[in-house]
Motif scaffolding. Structure first.
Motif, PDB file in Angstrom:
ATOM      1  N   GLY A  94       0.792  -1.228   0.000  1.00 28.65           N
ATOM      2  CA  GLY A  94       0.000   0.000   0.000  1.00 28.65           C
ATOM      3  C   GLY A  94       0.821   1.273   0.000  1.00 28.65           C
ATOM      4  N   VAL A  95       2.137   1.158   0.154  1.00 31.84           N
ATOM      5  CA  VAL A  95       2.984   2.352   0.133  1.00 31.84           C
ATOM      6  C   VAL A  95       3.223   2.743  -1.315  1.00 31.84           C
ATOM      7  CG1 VAL A  95       5.311   3.214   0.597  1.00 31.84           C
ATOM      8  CG2 VAL A  95       4.076   1.929   2.346  1.00 31.84           C
ATOM      9  N   ARG A  96       3.048   4.020  -1.571  1.00 36.59           N
ATOM     10  CA  ARG A  96       3.259   4.531  -2.926  1.00 36.59           C
ATOM     11  C   ARG A  96       3.714   5.975  -2.867  1.00 36.59           C
ATOM     12  NH1 ARG A  96      -3.151   4.923  -4.549  1.00 36.59           N
ATOM     13  NH2 ARG A  96      -2.489   6.214  -6.271  1.00 36.59           N
ATOM     14  N   PRO A  97       4.300   6.462  -3.945  1.00 34.86           N
ATOM     15  CA  PRO A  97       4.775   7.845  -3.941  1.00 34.86           C
ATOM     16  C   PRO A  97       3.658   8.838  -4.238  1.00 34.86           C
ATOM     17  CG  PRO A  97       5.387   6.769  -5.986  1.00 34.86           C
ATOM     18  CD  PRO A  97       4.703   5.738  -5.144  1.00 34.86           C
ATOM     19  N   TRP A  98       3.760   9.984  -3.599  1.00 35.76           N
ATOM     20  CA  TRP A  98       2.854  11.086  -3.896  1.00 35.76           C
ATOM     21  C   TRP A  98       3.623  12.393  -3.825  1.00 35.76           C
ATOM     22  CZ3 TRP A  98       1.329  14.252   0.437  1.00 35.76           C
ATOM     23  CH2 TRP A  98       1.627  13.712   1.702  1.00 35.76           C
ATOM     24  N   VAL A  99       3.182  13.333  -4.628  1.00 34.30           N
ATOM     25  CA  VAL A  99       3.839  14.630  -4.730  1.00 34.30           C
ATOM     26  C   VAL A  99       3.107  15.616  -3.835  1.00 34.30           C
ATOM     27  CG1 VAL A  99       4.466  16.525  -6.291  1.00 34.30           C
ATOM     28  CG2 VAL A  99       4.559  14.143  -7.098  1.00 34.30           C
ATOM     29  N   LEU A 100       3.892  16.432  -3.149  1.00 38.20           N
ATOM     30  CA  LEU A 100       3.314  17.431  -2.248  1.00 38.20           C
ATOM     31  C   LEU A 100       4.081  18.736  -2.356  1.00 38.20           C
ATOM     32  CD1 LEU A 100       5.169  17.734   0.712  1.00 38.20           C
ATOM     33  CD2 LEU A 100       4.683  15.294   0.520  1.00 38.20           C
ATOM     34  N   ARG A 101       3.419  19.790  -1.964  1.00 31.84           N
ATOM     35  CA  ARG A 101       4.071  21.073  -1.755  1.00 31.84           C
ATOM     36  C   ARG A 101       4.218  21.212  -0.250  1.00 31.84           C
ATOM     37  NH1 ARG A 101       1.010  24.264  -4.394  1.00 31.84           N
ATOM     38  NH2 ARG A 101       2.455  24.825  -6.034  1.00 31.84           N
ATOM     39  N   GLY A 102       5.354  21.712   0.184  1.00 29.99           N
ATOM     40  CA  GLY A 102       5.574  21.875   1.613  1.00 29.99           C
ATOM     41  C   GLY A 102       6.676  22.868   1.900  1.00 29.99           C
ATOM     42  N   ARG A 103       6.850  23.126   3.178  1.00 30.23           N
ATOM     43  CA  ARG A 103       7.897  24.043   3.641  1.00 30.23           C
ATOM     44  C   ARG A 103       8.873  23.262   4.504  1.00 30.23           C
ATOM     45  NH1 ARG A 103       8.235  26.899   8.356  1.00 30.23           N
ATOM     46  NH2 ARG A 103       6.084  26.377   8.880  1.00 30.23           N
ATOM     47  N   GLU A 104      10.140  23.280   4.099  1.00 25.98           N
ATOM     48  CA  GLU A 104      11.161  22.564   4.871  1.00 25.98           C
ATOM     49  C   GLU A 104      11.382  23.258   6.203  1.00 25.98           C
ATOM     50  OE1 GLU A 104      15.847  21.340   4.594  1.00 25.98           O
ATOM     51  OE2 GLU A 104      14.738  21.549   2.720  1.00 25.98           O
ATOM     52  N   ILE A 105      11.305  22.451   7.273  1.00 28.00           N
ATOM     53  CA  ILE A 105      11.477  23.001   8.619  1.00 28.00           C
ATOM     54  C   ILE A 105      12.760  22.510   9.281  1.00 28.00           C
ATOM     55  CG2 ILE A 105      10.125  21.188   9.751  1.00 28.00           C
ATOM     56  CD1 ILE A 105       8.987  23.379  11.580  1.00 28.00           C
ATOM     57  N   ALA A 106      13.251  21.346   8.842  1.00 29.27           N
ATOM     58  CA  ALA A 106      14.461  20.757   9.426  1.00 29.27           C
ATOM     59  C   ALA A 106      14.955  19.664   8.487  1.00 29.27           C
ATOM     60  CB  ALA A 106      14.152  20.177  10.811  1.00 29.27           C
ATOM     61  N   ARG A 107      15.994  18.977   8.923  1.00 28.06           N
ATOM     62  CA  ARG A 107      16.534  17.824   8.202  1.00 28.06           C
ATOM     63  C   ARG A 107      16.441  16.612   9.100  1.00 28.06           C
ATOM     64  NH1 ARG A 107      17.786  17.701   2.832  1.00 28.06           N
ATOM     65  NH2 ARG A 107      18.525  19.694   2.119  1.00 28.06           N
ATOM     66  N   VAL A 115       9.222  18.311   6.167  1.00 24.85           N
ATOM     67  CA  VAL A 115       8.362  19.385   5.683  1.00 24.85           C
ATOM     68  C   VAL A 115       7.071  19.493   6.480  1.00 24.85           C
ATOM     69  CG1 VAL A 115       9.312  19.345   3.347  1.00 24.85           C
ATOM     70  CG2 VAL A 115       7.361  17.921   3.883  1.00 24.85           C
ATOM     71  N   VAL A 116       6.572  20.719   6.547  1.00 28.88           N
ATOM     72  CA  VAL A 116       5.297  21.039   7.175  1.00 28.88           C
ATOM     73  C   VAL A 116       4.483  21.862   6.187  1.00 28.88           C
ATOM     74  CG1 VAL A 116       6.198  20.931   9.537  1.00 28.88           C
ATOM     75  CG2 VAL A 116       6.229  23.110   8.297  1.00 28.88           C
ATOM     76  N   ASP A 117       3.284  22.254   6.585  1.00 28.14           N
ATOM     77  CA  ASP A 117       2.372  22.995   5.709  1.00 28.14           C
ATOM     78  C   ASP A 117       2.173  22.229   4.394  1.00 28.14           C
ATOM     79  OD1 ASP A 117       2.370  24.972   7.677  1.00 28.14           O
ATOM     80  OD2 ASP A 117       3.962  26.114   6.690  1.00 28.14           O
ATOM     81  N   VAL A 118       1.903  20.946   4.548  1.00 35.78           N
ATOM     82  CA  VAL A 118       1.825  20.028   3.413  1.00 35.78           C
ATOM     83  C   VAL A 118       0.527  20.218   2.629  1.00 35.78           C
ATOM     84  CG1 VAL A 118       1.597  17.577   2.831  1.00 35.78           C
ATOM     85  CG2 VAL A 118       3.326  18.323   4.482  1.00 35.78           C
ATOM     86  N   GLU A 119       0.690  20.322   1.319  1.00 38.50           N
ATOM     87  CA  GLU A 119      -0.440  20.355   0.393  1.00 38.50           C
ATOM     88  C   GLU A 119      -0.266  19.199  -0.597  1.00 38.50           C
ATOM     89  OE1 GLU A 119      -2.196  22.995  -3.307  1.00 38.50           O
ATOM     90  OE2 GLU A 119      -0.675  23.884  -2.012  1.00 38.50           O
TER      91      GLU A 119
END
Length: 154
Positions: A94-107, A115-119
């Protein structure tokens, strides 16, 4: 969650171009809903080695680097998928890739962006992974391969 599905590398490249690419990431999981439901707080991952909570979702950047100098966007995106395709098998059915927009907060512990603020933007179909693998294999580099730490060469 209803998301469109990218069905080929051209479609992924079109999404990348349309969305600007700078803050786009790919994540390998059961999807946005599962990631939020499985975490103690929204947009959180765990370190697989220690179990430590991380301050964002681990993902892999799709952003091209300046040194890429106008080379093929399709090849760049193909190698980003190829690098981490092993996560699908490692993390289970059930694991698969998906594309998101986000803001990097750390490593994270593997230097991956958190990332946070995920869309969520789109699922990535298996056909894209097959196409990515073919394109990478066509480069015929003996010194390059996936970032699968389960592979031990000694």
């Amino acid at each position: 969650m209803e998301l469109p599905t990218v069905t080929d590398l051209d479609g992924l490249a079109a999404l990348f171009g349309r969305e600007g690419g700078e803050d786009l990431y790919v994540r390998w999981s059961h999807g946005p809903e599962a990631d939020i439901a499985d975490s103690e707080r929204a947009e959180s991952s765990r370190d697989a080695l220690t179990g430590a909570a991380l301050p964002g979702l681990s993902a892999n950047s799709l952003r091209t680097e300046p040194w890429w100098c106008g080379r093929s966007t399709r090849l760049w995106l193909a190698r980003r998928l190829y690098d981490y395709e092993h996560l699908r098998d490692l993390r289970g059915p059930g694991v698969r890739p998906w594309v998101l927009r986000g803001r990097e907060i750390a490593r994270g512990p593997d230097n991956e962006p958190l990332v946070v603020d995920v869309e969520p933007l789109a699922w990535v179909a298996d056909a894209v992974l097959h196409e990515a693998r073919r394109l990478v294999d066509e480069q015929q580099s003996a010194e390059w391969g996936p970032l699968d730490r389960r592979v031990h060469t000694r």
